[in-house]
Design a protein around this motif. Sequence first.
Motif, PDB file in Angstrom:
ATOM      1  N   ALA A 194      29.540  55.675  79.060  1.00  0.00           N
ATOM      2  CA  ALA A 194      30.932  55.648  78.679  1.00  0.00           C
ATOM      3  C   ALA A 194      31.722  54.489  78.861  1.00  0.00           C
ATOM      4  CB  ALA A 194      31.544  57.133  79.296  1.00  0.00           C
ATOM      5  N   GLU A 195      31.693  54.257  80.329  1.00  0.00           N
ATOM      6  CA  GLU A 195      32.775  52.961  80.692  1.00  0.00           C
ATOM      7  C   GLU A 195      32.083  51.667  79.801  1.00  0.00           C
ATOM      8  OE1 GLU A 195      35.168  52.841  82.764  1.00  0.00           O
ATOM      9  OE2 GLU A 195      35.065  55.028  82.946  1.00  0.00           O
ATOM     10  N   HIS A 196      30.932  51.374  79.705  1.00  0.00           N
ATOM     11  CA  HIS A 196      30.502  50.303  78.859  1.00  0.00           C
ATOM     12  C   HIS A 196      30.516  50.724  77.217  1.00  0.00           C
ATOM     13  CE1 HIS A 196      28.825  47.642  81.649  1.00  0.00           C
ATOM     14  NE2 HIS A 196      28.211  48.464  82.208  1.00  0.00           N
ATOM     15  N   LEU A 221      10.243  51.175  88.466  1.00  0.00           N
ATOM     16  CA  LEU A 221      10.371  50.324  87.316  1.00  0.00           C
ATOM     17  C   LEU A 221       9.449  49.567  86.737  1.00  0.00           C
ATOM     18  CD1 LEU A 221      12.384  49.625  85.076  1.00  0.00           C
ATOM     19  CD2 LEU A 221      13.549  48.110  86.677  1.00  0.00           C
ATOM     20  N   LEU A 222       8.959  48.623  87.629  1.00  0.00           N
ATOM     21  CA  LEU A 222       7.997  47.657  87.130  1.00  0.00           C
ATOM     22  C   LEU A 222       6.562  48.261  86.606  1.00  0.00           C
ATOM     23  CD1 LEU A 222       8.468  45.225  89.935  1.00  0.00           C
ATOM     24  CD2 LEU A 222       9.562  45.244  87.597  1.00  0.00           C
ATOM     25  N   ASP A 223       6.197  49.410  87.251  1.00  0.00           N
ATOM     26  CA  ASP A 223       5.133  50.105  86.731  1.00  0.00           C
ATOM     27  C   ASP A 223       5.229  50.693  85.316  1.00  0.00           C
ATOM     28  OD1 ASP A 223       3.663  49.165  89.027  1.00  0.00           O
ATOM     29  OD2 ASP A 223       4.148  51.006  90.355  1.00  0.00           O
ATOM     30  N   GLU A 224       6.424  51.319  85.209  1.00  0.00           N
ATOM     31  CA  GLU A 224       6.667  51.961  83.864  1.00  0.00           C
ATOM     32  C   GLU A 224       7.231  51.177  82.825  1.00  0.00           C
ATOM     33  OE1 GLU A 224       9.184  55.047  85.288  1.00  0.00           O
ATOM     34  OE2 GLU A 224       7.699  56.058  86.610  1.00  0.00           O
ATOM     35  N   TRP A 225       7.882  50.371  83.113  1.00  0.00           N
ATOM     36  CA  TRP A 225       8.723  49.692  82.051  1.00  0.00           C
ATOM     37  C   TRP A 225       7.886  49.161  80.871  1.00  0.00           C
ATOM     38  CZ3 TRP A 225       8.931  45.139  78.949  1.00  0.00           C
ATOM     39  CH2 TRP A 225       9.890  45.209  78.082  1.00  0.00           C
ATOM     40  N   ALA A 226       8.103  49.718  79.432  1.00  0.00           N
ATOM     41  CA  ALA A 226       7.465  49.130  78.267  1.00  0.00           C
ATOM     42  C   ALA A 226       8.462  49.249  77.202  1.00  0.00           C
ATOM     43  CB  ALA A 226       6.291  49.898  77.987  1.00  0.00           C
ATOM     44  N   PRO A 227       8.325  48.304  76.201  1.00  0.00           N
ATOM     45  CA  PRO A 227       9.040  48.449  75.094  1.00  0.00           C
ATOM     46  C   PRO A 227       9.531  49.808  74.483  1.00  0.00           C
ATOM     47  CG  PRO A 227       8.269  46.545  74.871  1.00  0.00           C
ATOM     48  CD  PRO A 227       7.571  47.200  75.956  1.00  0.00           C
ATOM     49  N   GLU A 228       8.412  50.406  74.023  1.00  0.00           N
ATOM     50  CA  GLU A 228       8.458  51.639  73.437  1.00  0.00           C
ATOM     51  C   GLU A 228       9.197  52.690  74.215  1.00  0.00           C
ATOM     52  OE1 GLU A 228       4.282  51.137  75.123  1.00  0.00           O
ATOM     53  OE2 GLU A 228       5.702  49.855  74.294  1.00  0.00           O
ATOM     54  N   LEU A 229       9.547  52.568  75.475  1.00  0.00           N
ATOM     55  CA  LEU A 229      10.281  53.714  76.318  1.00  0.00           C
ATOM     56  C   LEU A 229      11.530  53.585  75.761  1.00  0.00           C
ATOM     57  CD1 LEU A 229       9.257  53.039  79.749  1.00  0.00           C
ATOM     58  CD2 LEU A 229       8.451  55.069  78.451  1.00  0.00           C
ATOM     59  N   GLY A 230      12.322  52.696  74.881  1.00  0.00           N
ATOM     60  CA  GLY A 230      13.559  52.769  74.532  1.00  0.00           C
ATOM     61  C   GLY A 230      14.533  52.354  75.739  1.00  0.00           C
ATOM     62  N   THR A 231      15.674  52.859  75.669  1.00  0.00           N
ATOM     63  CA  THR A 231      16.484  52.365  76.815  1.00  0.00           C
ATOM     64  C   THR A 231      16.074  53.045  78.039  1.00  0.00           C
ATOM     65  OG1 THR A 231      18.359  52.603  75.432  1.00  0.00           O
ATOM     66  CG2 THR A 231      18.996  52.837  77.710  1.00  0.00           C
ATOM     67  N   VAL A 232      15.931  52.194  79.073  1.00  0.00           N
ATOM     68  CA  VAL A 232      15.605  52.656  80.364  1.00  0.00           C
ATOM     69  C   VAL A 232      16.631  52.732  81.265  1.00  0.00           C
ATOM     70  CG1 VAL A 232      14.129  52.173  82.410  1.00  0.00           C
ATOM     71  CG2 VAL A 232      13.267  51.753  80.051  1.00  0.00           C
ATOM     72  N   VAL A 233      17.235  54.010  81.874  1.00  0.00           N
ATOM     73  CA  VAL A 233      18.224  53.820  83.143  1.00  0.00           C
ATOM     74  C   VAL A 233      17.560  53.821  84.221  1.00  0.00           C
ATOM     75  CG1 VAL A 233      20.239  55.377  83.545  1.00  0.00           C
ATOM     76  CG2 VAL A 233      19.630  55.352  81.190  1.00  0.00           C
ATOM     77  N   VAL A 234      17.991  53.046  85.227  1.00  0.00           N
ATOM     78  CA  VAL A 234      17.369  52.860  86.554  1.00  0.00           C
ATOM     79  C   VAL A 234      18.695  53.503  87.523  1.00  0.00           C
ATOM     80  CG1 VAL A 234      16.438  51.418  88.106  1.00  0.00           C
ATOM     81  CG2 VAL A 234      16.310  51.128  85.466  1.00  0.00           C
ATOM     82  N   MET A 235      18.141  54.354  88.381  1.00  0.00           N
ATOM     83  CA  MET A 235      18.921  54.782  89.574  1.00  0.00           C
ATOM     84  C   MET A 235      17.980  54.402  90.944  1.00  0.00           C
ATOM     85  SD  MET A 235      20.168  58.273  88.205  1.00  0.00           S
ATOM     86  CE  MET A 235      21.474  58.606  88.736  1.00  0.00           C
ATOM     87  N   LEU A 236      18.807  54.552  91.974  1.00  0.00           N
ATOM     88  CA  LEU A 236      18.177  54.354  93.388  1.00  0.00           C
ATOM     89  C   LEU A 236      17.198  52.931  93.280  1.00  0.00           C
ATOM     90  CD1 LEU A 236      16.978  57.868  93.939  1.00  0.00           C
ATOM     91  CD2 LEU A 236      19.120  56.870  94.340  1.00  0.00           C
ATOM     92  N   ALA A 249      26.976  72.157  86.842  1.00  0.00           N
ATOM     93  CA  ALA A 249      26.705  71.072  86.647  1.00  0.00           C
ATOM     94  C   ALA A 249      27.741  69.918  86.860  1.00  0.00           C
ATOM     95  CB  ALA A 249      26.324  70.889  85.163  1.00  0.00           C
ATOM     96  N   GLY A 250      27.519  68.734  86.867  1.00  0.00           N
ATOM     97  CA  GLY A 250      28.521  67.717  87.209  1.00  0.00           C
ATOM     98  C   GLY A 250      28.454  66.754  85.994  1.00  0.00           C
ATOM     99  N   LEU A 251      29.440  65.804  86.031  1.00  0.00           N
ATOM    100  CA  LEU A 251      29.344  64.671  85.118  1.00  0.00           C
ATOM    101  C   LEU A 251      28.639  63.717  86.052  1.00  0.00           C
ATOM    102  CD1 LEU A 251      30.493  63.436  82.498  1.00  0.00           C
ATOM    103  CD2 LEU A 251      32.224  62.514  83.820  1.00  0.00           C
ATOM    104  N   SER A 252      27.436  63.030  85.269  1.00  0.00           N
ATOM    105  CA  SER A 252      26.531  62.138  86.262  1.00  0.00           C
ATOM    106  C   SER A 252      26.833  60.743  85.873  1.00  0.00           C
ATOM    107  CB  SER A 252      24.937  62.274  85.611  1.00  0.00           C
ATOM    108  OG  SER A 252      24.860  61.789  84.192  1.00  0.00           O
ATOM    109  N   ALA A 253      26.230  59.883  86.917  1.00  0.00           N
ATOM    110  CA  ALA A 253      26.421  58.497  86.781  1.00  0.00           C
ATOM    111  C   ALA A 253      25.960  57.835  85.608  1.00  0.00           C
ATOM    112  CB  ALA A 253      25.814  57.914  88.152  1.00  0.00           C
ATOM    113  N   ILE A 254      24.945  58.459  85.132  1.00  0.00           N
ATOM    114  CA  ILE A 254      24.324  58.116  83.690  1.00  0.00           C
ATOM    115  C   ILE A 254      25.301  58.032  82.692  1.00  0.00           C
ATOM    116  CG2 ILE A 254      22.612  58.590  82.062  1.00  0.00           C
ATOM    117  CD1 ILE A 254      20.877  59.890  84.577  1.00  0.00           C
TER     118      ILE A 254
END
Length: 265
Positions: free
Chosen positions: A157-159, A178-193, A147-152
């Motif tokens: 940590a940086e913020h 993202l646009l198909d999936e996002w909804a407030p009940e998802l909580g925090t959404v981390v977006v990559m790529l 395992a490695g330290l991920s961008a997530i």
Amino acid sequence: MPVCDSRRVRVIGIGTGSPAHVTGQAISALRECDVFLVADKGEVKDELVAVRRAICEEFLDEGSYRIVPVTDPERGPDAERDRTAYRAGVDAWHAARADRYAEIIASLPEGETVGFLVWGDPAFYDSTIRIVDAVAERLPLDVRVVAGLSAIQVLAAEHGIVLNGIGQPVHVTTGRRLLDEWAPELGTVVVMLDGSLKCRELVERAPDLVIHWGAYLGLPQQVLRSGRLADVIDELIDLRAQLREEHGWIMDTYALTTASAPHPA
């Protein structure tokens, strides 16, 4: 369990650029390797190869290993493909990569251990494990993943933020979905790529979303921005284009939270 007469392969997460991100377990795995296969993606990505070289130089004795660049197959215009064509294109790209790696691994002296240096963590939006599995269908391998330290993790940590609200989920996805999936009940959404900051299309639906964005996380040129999405998205779009022009490439990640989500003190 190891396979008789198999080639040893180590898939090693190395964090997002800084030698300080490399764990003790990863250092031990690096020292097991005789040769590292590194995808050569052309001049604009030379810096990513250079960082991998620097990590090897930091932790390994000179002359104890070799780095072998492998020309990466052409992938195609992902942004222009629908979901079916995108998957077919990625599958073809993985197969071509596996063919090249299998040919090189088979040609190496017996007993040598092969290392793959994975940016971030091999479990998050990286194809190396799948490609190594495909290589294992062509010749026997003894594979171990580190395992490695991920961008997530580095982004949070940086913020200085906690990604989840108390008892709340974290959703990890791609810009394509993202646009198909996002909804407030998802909580925090981390977006990559996300090559085009698709979150800009959420402004009308959810203008009070808060974005925490980071590019080149862990590298000296790291850039961070955060704020109410509706207030900062235009700046981010311009900044991302400028950075890509300046460096020839960009790797960035962001998290979207609701304005009512807890923030660091």
